[in-house]
Design a protein around this motif. Structure first.
Motif: not given
Length: 173
Positions: A111-112, A115-118, A123
């Motif tokens: 999920f991170s 959807f979170v790490a840009s 990543r």
């Protein structure tokens, strides 16, 4: 006394001696640290990189030194008690605990990562951390079938709740 020393009379007498030693401010601080450790351990259930077992063990140790009532409560708790007692006695966890830890770690990391790490490097760091934690979990000893039988027998003799002596351990074999 059974080979599982956590309910034996020798431990009760050691506990009584230690409990008498801790008075006043030290007892209060150990109780507060125990509750803070318990809270951190509970949060660790939901946050992948925050260890749960370490904080639950710390809470039990603090309560052991500060309050017989709180120590009995945490080691007899229907959710936390079995993990604390089993790890304390065997320095191991059930296979089901390992699987649940790894699955929840990877689900939350996925999920991170998605959807979170840009950035690509963040990543990559998250994947590396997830691999490291997975290896750490894999290296923790797994309870053997003999140890599981011993725990069941002990819990049955001590009148422990059913969920501590059977259902959680059944999925570990």
């Amino acid at each position: 006394m059974s080979s599982l020393g956590w309910k034996g009379s020798a431990e009760r007498s050691i506990f009584a001696m230690r409990h008498q030693e801790e008075t006043g401010l030290k007892k209060y601080l150990l109780t507060v640290l125990g509750f803070l450790s318990l809270l951190t351990g509970i949060i660790g259930i939901f946050v992948p990189l925050l260890p749960t077992t370490v904080f639950l063990l710390l809470a039990a140790a603090c309560f052991f030194r500060s309050s017989p009532r709180l120590y009995r409560w945490i080691t007899g708790h229907r959710i936390f008690g079995s993990y604390i007692r089993i790890y304390r006695e065997y320095h191991a966890v059930t296979r089901a605990t390992k699987v649940a830890g790894v699955v929840s770690l990877w689900l939350l990391m996925a999920f991170s990562i998605l959807f979170v790490a840009s950035t690509w490097w963040l990543r990559l760091v998250l994947v590396a951390v997830a691999i490291g934690v997975t290896i750490q979990i894999a290296l923790i000893r797994t309870l053997t079938a003999e140890q599981l039988r011993e725990i069941r027998e002990h819990d049955a003799r001590e009148g422990m709740p059913e969920d501590l002596s059977n259902s959680k351990l059944d999925s570990a074999e």
